[in-house]
Design a protein around this motif. Structure first.
Motif, PDB file in Angstrom:
ATOM      1  N   GLU A 125      40.217  40.921  47.005  1.00  0.00           N
ATOM      2  CA  GLU A 125      39.918  39.727  46.224  1.00  0.00           C
ATOM      3  C   GLU A 125      38.498  39.207  46.512  1.00  0.00           C
ATOM      4  OE1 GLU A 125      43.971  40.595  46.043  1.00  0.00           O
ATOM      5  OE2 GLU A 125      42.840  40.174  47.867  1.00  0.00           O
ATOM      6  N   ILE A 126      38.095  39.252  47.790  1.00  0.00           N
ATOM      7  CA  ILE A 126      36.747  38.793  48.154  1.00  0.00           C
ATOM      8  C   ILE A 126      35.691  39.626  47.434  1.00  0.00           C
ATOM      9  CG2 ILE A 126      35.062  38.592  50.036  1.00  0.00           C
ATOM     10  CD1 ILE A 126      37.436  37.957  51.912  1.00  0.00           C
ATOM     11  N   ILE A 139      32.289  29.029  35.813  1.00  0.00           N
ATOM     12  CA  ILE A 139      33.604  28.385  35.668  1.00  0.00           C
ATOM     13  C   ILE A 139      33.634  27.055  36.425  1.00  0.00           C
ATOM     14  CG2 ILE A 139      36.059  28.565  36.268  1.00  0.00           C
ATOM     15  CD1 ILE A 139      35.871  31.572  35.648  1.00  0.00           C
ATOM     16  N   VAL A 140      33.109  27.064  37.661  1.00  0.00           N
ATOM     17  CA  VAL A 140      33.066  25.830  38.449  1.00  0.00           C
ATOM     18  C   VAL A 140      32.245  24.772  37.718  1.00  0.00           C
ATOM     19  CG1 VAL A 140      32.285  24.773  40.607  1.00  0.00           C
ATOM     20  CG2 VAL A 140      33.385  27.021  40.654  1.00  0.00           C
ATOM     21  N   LYS A 215      36.918  26.598  46.318  1.00  0.00           N
ATOM     22  CA  LYS A 215      36.863  26.744  44.868  1.00  0.00           C
ATOM     23  C   LYS A 215      37.415  28.094  44.405  1.00  0.00           C
ATOM     24  CE  LYS A 215      34.986  22.840  43.381  1.00  0.00           C
ATOM     25  NZ  LYS A 215      35.253  22.032  44.565  1.00  0.00           N
ATOM     26  N   VAL A 216      37.574  29.032  45.341  1.00  0.00           N
ATOM     27  CA  VAL A 216      38.121  30.348  44.965  1.00  0.00           C
ATOM     28  C   VAL A 216      39.225  30.839  45.900  1.00  0.00           C
ATOM     29  CG1 VAL A 216      35.986  31.111  43.840  1.00  0.00           C
ATOM     30  CG2 VAL A 216      36.309  31.588  46.260  1.00  0.00           C
ATOM     31  N   GLU A 217      39.381  30.194  47.052  1.00  0.00           N
ATOM     32  CA  GLU A 217      40.328  30.736  48.037  1.00  0.00           C
ATOM     33  C   GLU A 217      41.779  30.662  47.566  1.00  0.00           C
ATOM     34  OE1 GLU A 217      40.350  30.515  52.683  1.00  0.00           O
ATOM     35  OE2 GLU A 217      41.656  28.924  51.931  1.00  0.00           O
ATOM     36  N   PHE A 218      42.159  29.570  46.906  1.00  0.00           N
ATOM     37  CA  PHE A 218      43.527  29.500  46.390  1.00  0.00           C
ATOM     38  C   PHE A 218      43.822  30.696  45.496  1.00  0.00           C
ATOM     39  CE2 PHE A 218      43.377  24.581  46.580  1.00  0.00           C
ATOM     40  CZ  PHE A 218      43.840  24.588  47.870  1.00  0.00           C
ATOM     41  N   ALA A 219      42.884  30.999  44.606  1.00  0.00           N
ATOM     42  CA  ALA A 219      43.079  32.110  43.674  1.00  0.00           C
ATOM     43  C   ALA A 219      43.282  33.419  44.421  1.00  0.00           C
ATOM     44  CB  ALA A 219      41.881  32.215  42.728  1.00  0.00           C
ATOM     45  N   ALA A 237      43.238  18.162  42.346  1.00  0.00           N
ATOM     46  CA  ALA A 237      43.562  18.677  41.010  1.00  0.00           C
ATOM     47  C   ALA A 237      42.414  19.489  40.414  1.00  0.00           C
ATOM     48  CB  ALA A 237      43.936  17.524  40.081  1.00  0.00           C
ATOM     49  N   ASP A 238      41.165  19.043  40.644  1.00  0.00           N
ATOM     50  CA  ASP A 238      40.017  19.781  40.113  1.00  0.00           C
ATOM     51  C   ASP A 238      39.929  21.179  40.709  1.00  0.00           C
ATOM     52  OD1 ASP A 238      39.304  17.663  38.532  1.00  0.00           O
ATOM     53  OD2 ASP A 238      37.695  16.943  39.839  1.00  0.00           O
ATOM     54  N   SER A 239      40.125  21.284  42.021  1.00  0.00           N
ATOM     55  CA  SER A 239      40.063  22.587  42.679  1.00  0.00           C
ATOM     56  C   SER A 239      41.156  23.513  42.174  1.00  0.00           C
ATOM     57  CB  SER A 239      40.186  22.425  44.196  1.00  0.00           C
ATOM     58  OG  SER A 239      39.013  21.865  44.743  1.00  0.00           O
ATOM     59  N   VAL A 240      42.342  22.966  41.959  1.00  0.00           N
ATOM     60  CA  VAL A 240      43.454  23.780  41.461  1.00  0.00           C
ATOM     61  C   VAL A 240      43.154  24.289  40.050  1.00  0.00           C
ATOM     62  CG1 VAL A 240      45.899  23.744  40.778  1.00  0.00           C
ATOM     63  CG2 VAL A 240      45.175  22.710  42.948  1.00  0.00           C
ATOM     64  N   ARG A 241      42.602  23.416  39.218  1.00  0.00           N
ATOM     65  CA  ARG A 241      42.264  23.821  37.846  1.00  0.00           C
ATOM     66  C   ARG A 241      41.220  24.945  37.847  1.00  0.00           C
ATOM     67  NH1 ARG A 241      40.672  19.283  36.342  1.00  0.00           N
ATOM     68  NH2 ARG A 241      38.439  19.592  35.981  1.00  0.00           N
ATOM     69  N   VAL A 242      40.214  24.828  38.704  1.00  0.00           N
ATOM     70  CA  VAL A 242      39.192  25.877  38.826  1.00  0.00           C
ATOM     71  C   VAL A 242      39.821  27.179  39.305  1.00  0.00           C
ATOM     72  CG1 VAL A 242      37.170  26.602  40.152  1.00  0.00           C
ATOM     73  CG2 VAL A 242      37.260  24.300  39.195  1.00  0.00           C
ATOM     74  N   ASN A 243      40.666  27.081  40.327  1.00  0.00           N
ATOM     75  CA  ASN A 243      41.308  28.279  40.875  1.00  0.00           C
ATOM     76  C   ASN A 243      42.241  28.938  39.876  1.00  0.00           C
ATOM     77  OD1 ASN A 243      40.922  29.004  43.970  1.00  0.00           O
ATOM     78  ND2 ASN A 243      40.629  26.799  43.757  1.00  0.00           N
ATOM     79  N   ASP A 244      42.932  28.146  39.063  1.00  0.00           N
ATOM     80  CA  ASP A 244      43.788  28.725  38.022  1.00  0.00           C
ATOM     81  C   ASP A 244      42.974  29.622  37.089  1.00  0.00           C
ATOM     82  OD1 ASP A 244      46.167  27.633  38.854  1.00  0.00           O
ATOM     83  OD2 ASP A 244      46.193  25.999  37.411  1.00  0.00           O
TER      84      ASP A 244
END
Length: 382
Positions: A125-126, A139-140, A215-219, A237-244
């Motif tokens: 993933e990295i 995207i961010v 900003k990407v680790e959740f993904a 919520a913003d971080s989750v939306r970006v990661n989605d």
């Protein structure tokens, strides 16, 4: 897209930067409730408790020695335990929440973020994220207006010179060598500038020499662990939306389902926070109330903020007794829907293993009153 249903994983984050509070416990309880619901439907499900112990220390929480200030920016697993009972600061803080989950009977599979990076769990993933760093930055910017990741890579190396993680900026990725070039320049953390040491170096991401940005680790976690559900607080919520979006568009993986919850507040109306130190910990709750009453607090409803203190514990202890009376039909509820909701809540407070028969109820308020009026030292007479 049809996904494998042999094992359905839910996830919650174990904060390792400060004392875990009721909100931290609620995150786990709600994810485990989904795991139990899936099991009730006949599916195999497990809860992943993922510790963010590769994160850097951003602020010394209230109540901890000021000597920890010299470790600001260091990964929490690289900081000595101020209580000298665990291998690191991060391990100590993680253990407090895990202890509360064990006390409550919540089953989980623990994963240390530091260990996950060290053993290369996110290597694929990295690499994908760094190869597509320009798109990540776009995207961010589109979602939250932040231009930072248009200019730098979404990866924080641990500086090989000073040992800090948040002071580094990655500016070039060498995919054939698995290396990231960085400079330790400094970063604003919690309103204060954390100075870098000026070192320029290289980090090998396959050896865990850094970590992904939030900003990407959740993904990356969602794909690597195939997570199907994770709740989140509205503050991220913003971080989750970006990661989605990053999970779907860059990693090619469907993001998990979510439920958004709101924060617990203290009685002054301030958000309960590990760094501020106004925490009501599960351990404090368990001094006065049962684990089942804490599960009732967290499962009763997700939405809406709630002001909370130890003075609320009797209310939840009494409410649990009332739910027990309803479950065992000692107290009638006319409406069928309401009855189903309340009996279901009672079952989930006992993690789907309710007692076979009702207990003897003594009103909690009466018990607290008797304690107040009892002569000092009388508790040792029996």
């Amino acid at each position: 897209l049809r996904r494998n249903l042999d094992l359905i994983r839910t996830e919650m984050g174990v904060g390792a930067s400060g004392f875990p509070h009721i909100g931290s416990f609620a995150d786990a309880a709600r994810a485990y409730a989904v795991t139990n619901a899936l099991r009730e439907q006949g599916y195999k499900s497990e809860l992943i408790a993922f510790s963010d112990d590769k994160d850097g220390l951003r602020k010394v929480p209230t109540g901890l020695p000021s000597s920890l200030k010299k470790y600001l920016g260091f990964p929490v697993t690289s900081i000595p335990d101020p209580y000298s009972c665990h291998g690191s600061y991060g391990e100590h803080m993680s253990s407090l929440l895990l202890e509360a989950l064990d006390t409550s009977g919540v089953e989980y599979k623990f994963m240390s973020g530091a260990e996950a990076y060290n053993r290369g769990l996110f290597n694929q993933e990295i690499k994908t994220l760094l190869m597509n760093a320009q798109r990540v930055g776009e995207i961010v910017k589109e979602e939250v207006g932040q231009e930072k990741y248009v200019e730098v890579l979404p990866y924080f190396p641990v500086c090989s010179n000073c040992g800090r993680i948040y002071t580094t900026k990655s500016y070039e990725f060498l995919p054939d060598e698995n290396r990231i070039l960085y400079a330790c320049k400094g970063m604003e953390v919690k309103g204060h500038w954390l100075e870098g040491c000026g070192h320029k170096g290289e980090a090998d991401y396959t050896r865990g020499e850094g970590k992904l940005s939030w900003k990407v680790e959740f993904a990356a976690r969602w794909k690597a662990l195939d997570i199907r559900f994770e709740a989140f607080g509205k503050d991220i919520a913003d971080s989750v939306r970006v990661n989605d979006r990053i999970c779907q568009e860059i990693l090619g993986h469907a993001p998990p389902m979510h439920a958004q919850y709101e924060m617990f507040l203290d009685k002054s109306g301030k958000k309960i926070s590990k760094s501020v130190g106004n925490v009501l910990t599960p351990q404090v709750w368990f001094r006065y109330g049962s684990p089942r009453s804490l599960l009732l607090l967290t499962l009763k409803r997700f939405i809406g903020t709630r002001a909370l203190s130890v003075t609320d514990i009797p209310q939840y202890m009494n409410e649990l007794d009332e739910l027990e009376d309803i479950y065992f039909k000692k107290k009638p509820v006319a409406e069928e829907k309401e009855l189903a909701k309340l009996t279901g809540l009672y079952k989930y407070c006992f993690l789907l293993e309710p007692p076979p028969k009702p207990s003897i109820h003594v009103p909690y308020n009466l018990l607290t009153y008797l304690v107040k009026v009892a002569p000092k030292g009388s508790e040792t007479e029996y």
